[in-house]
Write a protein that holds these residues in place. Sequence first.
Motif, PDB file in Angstrom:
ATOM      1  N   PRO A   7       0.823  -1.217   0.000  1.00 53.43           N
ATOM      2  CA  PRO A   7       0.000   0.000   0.000  1.00 53.43           C
ATOM      3  C   PRO A   7       0.851   1.258   0.000  1.00 53.43           C
ATOM      4  CG  PRO A   7      -0.717  -1.557   1.689  1.00 53.43           C
ATOM      5  CD  PRO A   7       0.601  -2.034   1.196  1.00 53.43           C
ATOM      6  N   GLY A   8       0.332   2.324  -0.602  1.00 49.23           N
ATOM      7  CA  GLY A   8       1.031   3.596  -0.580  1.00 49.23           C
ATOM      8  C   GLY A   8       0.632   4.492  -1.729  1.00 49.23           C
ATOM      9  N   TRP A   9       1.249   5.664  -1.810  1.00 51.14           N
ATOM     10  CA  TRP A   9       1.022   6.635  -2.890  1.00 51.14           C
ATOM     11  C   TRP A   9       1.987   6.341  -4.035  1.00 51.14           C
ATOM     12  CZ3 TRP A   9      -3.057   9.783  -3.013  1.00 51.14           C
ATOM     13  CH2 TRP A   9      -3.718  10.054  -1.803  1.00 51.14           C
ATOM     14  N   TYR A  10       1.468   6.209  -5.244  1.00 48.92           N
ATOM     15  CA  TYR A  10       2.270   5.887  -6.424  1.00 48.92           C
ATOM     16  C   TYR A  10       1.869   6.801  -7.578  1.00 48.92           C
ATOM     17  CZ  TYR A  10       3.426   1.554  -3.954  1.00 48.92           C
ATOM     18  OH  TYR A  10       3.860   0.635  -3.043  1.00 48.92           O
ATOM     19  N   ASP A  11       2.729   6.824  -8.610  1.00 46.82           N
ATOM     20  CA  ASP A  11       2.360   7.537  -9.828  1.00 46.82           C
ATOM     21  C   ASP A  11       1.029   6.989 -10.337  1.00 46.82           C
ATOM     22  OD1 ASP A  11       4.716   8.927  -9.682  1.00 46.82           O
ATOM     23  OD2 ASP A  11       5.792   7.640 -11.083  1.00 46.82           O
ATOM     24  N   ASP A  12       0.120   7.871 -10.670  1.00 47.52           N
ATOM     25  CA  ASP A  12      -1.191   7.467 -11.177  1.00 47.52           C
ATOM     26  C   ASP A  12      -1.024   6.876 -12.575  1.00 47.52           C
ATOM     27  OD1 ASP A  12      -3.771   7.182 -12.057  1.00 47.52           O
ATOM     28  OD2 ASP A  12      -4.453   9.116 -11.274  1.00 47.52           O
ATOM     29  N   PRO A  13      -1.388   5.603 -12.772  1.00 42.95           N
ATOM     30  CA  PRO A  13      -1.229   5.010 -14.114  1.00 42.95           C
ATOM     31  C   PRO A  13      -2.076   5.690 -15.178  1.00 42.95           C
ATOM     32  CG  PRO A  13      -1.604   3.322 -12.432  1.00 42.95           C
ATOM     33  CD  PRO A  13      -1.910   4.647 -11.799  1.00 42.95           C
ATOM     34  N   GLN A  18      -0.502  13.377 -11.395  1.00 45.27           N
ATOM     35  CA  GLN A  18      -0.956  13.235 -10.024  1.00 45.27           C
ATOM     36  C   GLN A  18      -0.522  11.885  -9.462  1.00 45.27           C
ATOM     37  OE1 GLN A  18      -5.202  13.526 -10.303  1.00 45.27           O
ATOM     38  NE2 GLN A  18      -5.466  11.421 -10.992  1.00 45.27           N
ATOM     39  N   LEU A  19      -0.696  11.740  -8.165  1.00 42.81           N
ATOM     40  CA  LEU A  19      -0.435  10.483  -7.465  1.00 42.81           C
ATOM     41  C   LEU A  19      -1.778   9.832  -7.161  1.00 42.81           C
ATOM     42  CD1 LEU A  19       2.226  11.758  -4.908  1.00 42.81           C
ATOM     43  CD2 LEU A  19       2.633  10.693  -7.126  1.00 42.81           C
ATOM     44  N   ARG A  20      -1.770   8.517  -7.015  1.00 42.44           N
ATOM     45  CA  ARG A  20      -2.988   7.789  -6.654  1.00 42.44           C
ATOM     46  C   ARG A  20      -2.639   6.787  -5.552  1.00 42.44           C
ATOM     47  NH1 ARG A  20      -7.993   7.064  -8.797  1.00 42.44           N
ATOM     48  NH2 ARG A  20      -7.385   8.278 -10.654  1.00 42.44           N
ATOM     49  N   TYR A  21      -3.593   6.581  -4.613  1.00 41.98           N
ATOM     50  CA  TYR A  21      -3.338   5.695  -3.476  1.00 41.98           C
ATOM     51  C   TYR A  21      -3.703   4.253  -3.835  1.00 41.98           C
ATOM     52  CZ  TYR A  21      -2.896   4.049   1.274  1.00 41.98           C
ATOM     53  OH  TYR A  21      -2.496   3.376   2.393  1.00 41.98           O
ATOM     54  N   PHE A  22      -2.762   3.339  -3.580  1.00 41.78           N
ATOM     55  CA  PHE A  22      -2.986   1.903  -3.773  1.00 41.78           C
ATOM     56  C   PHE A  22      -3.101   1.268  -2.399  1.00 41.78           C
ATOM     57  CE2 PHE A  22      -1.409  -2.465  -4.387  1.00 41.78           C
ATOM     58  CZ  PHE A  22      -2.270  -2.875  -5.390  1.00 41.78           C
ATOM     59  N   TRP A  27      -6.371  -0.053  -6.875  1.00 42.43           N
ATOM     60  CA  TRP A  27      -6.188   1.393  -6.902  1.00 42.43           C
ATOM     61  C   TRP A  27      -7.456   2.038  -6.374  1.00 42.43           C
ATOM     62  CZ3 TRP A  27      -1.534   3.360  -7.840  1.00 42.43           C
ATOM     63  CH2 TRP A  27      -0.618   2.602  -8.570  1.00 42.43           C
ATOM     64  N   THR A  28      -7.317   2.970  -5.412  1.00 48.85           N
ATOM     65  CA  THR A  28      -8.489   3.641  -4.846  1.00 48.85           C
ATOM     66  C   THR A  28      -8.803   4.902  -5.639  1.00 48.85           C
ATOM     67  OG1 THR A  28      -7.278   5.069  -3.314  1.00 48.85           O
ATOM     68  CG2 THR A  28      -7.728   2.806  -2.592  1.00 48.85           C
ATOM     69  N   ARG A  29      -9.869   5.605  -5.240  1.00 49.98           N
ATOM     70  CA  ARG A  29     -10.243   6.855  -5.906  1.00 49.98           C
ATOM     71  C   ARG A  29      -9.518   8.058  -5.308  1.00 49.98           C
ATOM     72  NH1 ARG A  29     -13.844   9.580  -2.681  1.00 49.98           N
ATOM     73  NH2 ARG A  29     -14.789   8.406  -0.973  1.00 49.98           N
ATOM     74  N   GLY A 110      -5.195  11.420  15.373  1.00 47.85           N
ATOM     75  CA  GLY A 110      -5.755  12.666  14.888  1.00 47.85           C
ATOM     76  C   GLY A 110      -5.501  12.916  13.420  1.00 47.85           C
ATOM     77  N   GLY A 111      -4.723  12.038  12.754  1.00 48.42           N
ATOM     78  CA  GLY A 111      -4.408  12.228  11.355  1.00 48.42           C
ATOM     79  C   GLY A 111      -5.270  11.343  10.478  1.00 48.42           C
ATOM     80  N   TRP A 112      -4.766  11.023   9.293  1.00 49.54           N
ATOM     81  CA  TRP A 112      -5.544  10.231   8.352  1.00 49.54           C
ATOM     82  C   TRP A 112      -5.493   8.763   8.727  1.00 49.54           C
ATOM     83  CZ3 TRP A 112      -2.779   6.490   6.000  1.00 49.54           C
ATOM     84  CH2 TRP A 112      -1.396   6.660   5.945  1.00 49.54           C
ATOM     85  N   HIS A 113      -6.394   8.016   8.150  1.00 51.22           N
ATOM     86  CA  HIS A 113      -6.431   6.571   8.339  1.00 51.22           C
ATOM     87  C   HIS A 113      -6.466   5.896   6.982  1.00 51.22           C
ATOM     88  CE1 HIS A 113      -7.087   6.343  12.731  1.00 51.22           C
ATOM     89  NE2 HIS A 113      -7.658   7.524  12.547  1.00 51.22           N
ATOM     90  N   LEU A 114      -5.904   4.705   6.913  1.00 49.00           N
ATOM     91  CA  LEU A 114      -5.908   3.945   5.667  1.00 49.00           C
ATOM     92  C   LEU A 114      -7.339   3.641   5.249  1.00 49.00           C
ATOM     93  CD1 LEU A 114      -4.014   2.409   3.673  1.00 49.00           C
ATOM     94  CD2 LEU A 114      -4.435   0.374   5.066  1.00 49.00           C
ATOM     95  N   PRO A 115      -7.694   3.838   3.990  1.00 50.22           N
ATOM     96  CA  PRO A 115      -9.054   3.509   3.554  1.00 50.22           C
ATOM     97  C   PRO A 115      -9.349   2.043   3.814  1.00 50.22           C
ATOM     98  CG  PRO A 115      -7.847   4.674   1.835  1.00 50.22           C
ATOM     99  CD  PRO A 115      -6.864   4.335   2.888  1.00 50.22           C
ATOM    100  N   PRO A 116     -10.586   1.698   4.154  1.00 50.44           N
ATOM    101  CA  PRO A 116     -10.916   0.301   4.428  1.00 50.44           C
ATOM    102  C   PRO A 116     -10.685  -0.571   3.199  1.00 50.44           C
ATOM    103  CG  PRO A 116     -12.904   1.625   4.181  1.00 50.44           C
ATOM    104  CD  PRO A 116     -11.758   2.577   4.227  1.00 50.44           C
ATOM    105  N   ALA A 117     -10.217  -1.772   3.448  1.00 53.32           N
ATOM    106  CA  ALA A 117      -9.988  -2.711   2.346  1.00 53.32           C
ATOM    107  C   ALA A 117     -11.315  -3.150   1.762  1.00 53.32           C
ATOM    108  CB  ALA A 117      -9.200  -3.924   2.855  1.00 53.32           C
TER     109      ALA A 117
END
Length: 308
Positions: A7-13, A18-22, A27-29, A110-117
């Motif tokens: 999981p992580g931020w990667y180059d958006d295919p 932009q970057l996209r979160y995997f 790949w998430t939105r 208090g920060g962000w959380h990983l999107p649910p699988a």
Amino acid sequence: MAHPQSPGWYDDPENPQQLRYFDGVVWTRHTSPRSTRPAPGYAAGHGQYGSAPQDSAPQGSAPQAPAQGPGHGVGAPGAGPAPYGPGQGGAGPGWQPPQQWSPQQQAPQGGWHLPPAPTTYGAQARTPDGEALAGWWKRFAARLIDWVIVWLGSLPLTGYFIYRAGNELGPAFDRYVREIEQGNAGATPPTVTPDVLKWVVAYSVILTLVAIAYEVFFTTRTTAATPGKRALGLRIRLRERPGPLTFQTALTRTVIPMGGNLLSSLPLISTLVAMLQLADGLLPLVNQNKQAIHDLMARTNVVDTRKV
């Protein structure tokens, strides 16, 4: 589309700007635009990606991507998505490259959380070795076809008993209809007398025995399916392994849906039998393995051979 390994931020295919979160599976939105300078809060002391600055996103929001430094994290032309990790270009004084976040690292309070699988809601239910399970409507339709075949096939044996029960009940029913037509609101409907009951019980016993023999015969064959199930592409098997059923397993499956009919003509327990048979028929709608009570007793599943 290439998929990273963690999981992580990667180059958006789909968009190199932009970057996209995997999330480790898909790949998430969640996306983030690239930046030409380090983001505030990624100076010394914020070397680990995910450390939240003062204006961090509210808890439960989508993960926030760090801004990129010049020349940082850009994949080579034609290459797969490059991970958003330590850069190869220059960085501002005191700036530390963010590290790749992994699920084992705890998100900052208090920060962000990983999107649910993604969940398995709506996924095709299967046996442990991968065969698709039959849906409720197909099973119901197959059972209906089989009951029509059994009823018609048993008429040479049961017809006499139906005729005698009708002769016993017919006069009382005709008398009740005439009283209703004459305006007698207090007319008493016909009841099942002992003379009628003996013919009904005999009919039920013969029909049930024929149904049990029909079910056991066909489900212990190589096809492991009754004609109704074969017509709809269904087959019965043990949940843990494929193949035709043994005689004992096939007989066990008939105890509730068919054996219960032996008792359904008895006034005192017919209601309880009907409730048990109803629960047996509806259980596959809510059971995660699509098993009825008789399937659980015999450790079987009904599979759909037309699904992959």
